[in-house]
Write an enzyme that holds these catalytic residues in place. Structure first.
Site, PDB file in Angstrom:
ATOM      1  N   ARG A 177      -7.561  -0.291   5.019  1.00 41.44           N
ATOM      2  CA  ARG A 177      -7.200  -0.747   3.687  1.00 41.44           C
ATOM      3  C   ARG A 177      -8.166  -1.815   3.168  1.00 41.44           C
ATOM      4  O   ARG A 177      -8.701  -2.606   3.927  1.00 41.44           O
ATOM      5  CB  ARG A 177      -5.757  -1.286   3.687  1.00 41.44           C
ATOM      6  CG  ARG A 177      -4.742  -0.167   3.787  1.00 41.44           C
ATOM      7  CD  ARG A 177      -3.339  -0.683   3.886  1.00 41.44           C
ATOM      8  NE  ARG A 177      -3.085  -1.325   5.164  1.00 41.44           N
ATOM      9  CZ  ARG A 177      -1.887  -1.791   5.517  1.00 41.44           C
ATOM     10  NH1 ARG A 177      -0.884  -1.710   4.680  1.00 41.44           N
ATOM     11  NH2 ARG A 177      -1.726  -2.348   6.698  1.00 41.44           N
TER      12      ARG A 177
ATOM     13  N   SER B  81       0.848  -1.195   0.000  1.00 39.17           N
ATOM     14  CA  SER B  81       0.000   0.000   0.000  1.00 39.17           C
ATOM     15  C   SER B  81       0.881   1.241   0.000  1.00 39.17           C
ATOM     16  O   SER B  81       1.855   1.325   0.751  1.00 39.17           O
ATOM     17  CB  SER B  81      -0.905   0.010   1.224  1.00 39.17           C
ATOM     18  OG  SER B  81      -1.779  -1.095   1.172  1.00 39.17           O
TER      19      SER B  81
ATOM     20  N   ASP C 210      -6.870   0.488  10.592  1.00 37.65           N
ATOM     21  CA  ASP C 210      -6.434   0.064   9.262  1.00 37.65           C
ATOM     22  C   ASP C 210      -7.657  -0.038   8.353  1.00 37.65           C
ATOM     23  O   ASP C 210      -8.465  -0.941   8.497  1.00 37.65           O
ATOM     24  CB  ASP C 210      -5.719  -1.291   9.368  1.00 37.65           C
ATOM     25  CG  ASP C 210      -5.005  -1.668   8.070  1.00 37.65           C
ATOM     26  OD1 ASP C 210      -5.351  -1.103   7.013  1.00 37.65           O
ATOM     27  OD2 ASP C 210      -4.115  -2.526   8.127  1.00 37.65           O
TER      28      ASP C 210
END
Ligand SMILES: [Zn+2]
Length: 189
Positions: free
Chosen positions: A123, A48, A121
């Site tokens: 993502r 990422s 997080d």
């Protein structure tokens, strides 16, 4: 998803083929850097974006070092980097800088994100499944220490984990400790 043409990308770590994937909904433009041959079970790094670490060599995290290790290994062993444009664990660059300000004032990485109203997080890896389908990949060796990433990516392909260990420095020791204690990262090989 839109798929770009392929092109050659020689780098200081080896020669890759570059290709871009654009998402339909948010128009995010991701990147694949792959070796010429993928081999039976390609070595894959799903990375990422971390502009501060990947581009500017920040010592606050281990992203830049991990990317470099991954590029060297993939150039040597065949496979691909899937570079996802989700900066700052998905909160974006602007918010990440605000999180860094909180970290300067004593918050850890997870607390800083929470203080700004974000999860630890955010993502998302859905596009990764589509990218594997595009290349016909069913089984990979995944370069990661992140158990959440292993379980997310195991939804799409058969995953064998391969560890990726950057050398800690005086600035990211605390960051790595929090990754281990609060996000469950496996920081030993
Ligand atoms: Zn980083």
């Amino acid at each position: 998803m839109e798929v770009s043409k392929q092109a050659n990308l020689p780098t200081k770590f080896g020669n890759f083929i570059i290709q871009s994937f654009r998402e339909d909904n948010n128009k995010a433009e991701h990147l694949v850097l792959k070796s010429n041959e993928l081999g039976a079970i390609p070595l894959v790094r799903v990375h990422s974006e971390c502009m501060t670490g990947d581009v500017f060599g920040s010592r606050k995290c281990d992203c830049g070092d991990e990317l470099e290790i991954a590029m060297k290994r993939i150039a040597a062993e065949n496979g691909m980097i899937i570079y996802l444009r989700q900066e700052g664990r998905g909160i974006g660059l602007f918010n990440k800088v605000n999180a860094y300000n909180l970290q300067d004032n004593g918050y850890d990485t997870v607390e800083a994100n929470n203080k700004l109203g974000f999860g630890a997080d955010l993502r998302n890896y859905d596009i990764v499944g589509k990218i594997f389908d595009y290349y016909g990949i069913k089984s990979i060796r995944l370069l990661t220490n992140n158990p959440k990433k292993i379980s997310e990516i195991s939804k799409f392909v058969k995953v064998q984990r391969d560890s990726i260990l950057a050398t800690p420095n005086q600035y990211n020791k605390e960051y790595l400790k929090i990754k281990q204690s609060k996000l469950g990262h496996l920081l030993e090989s």
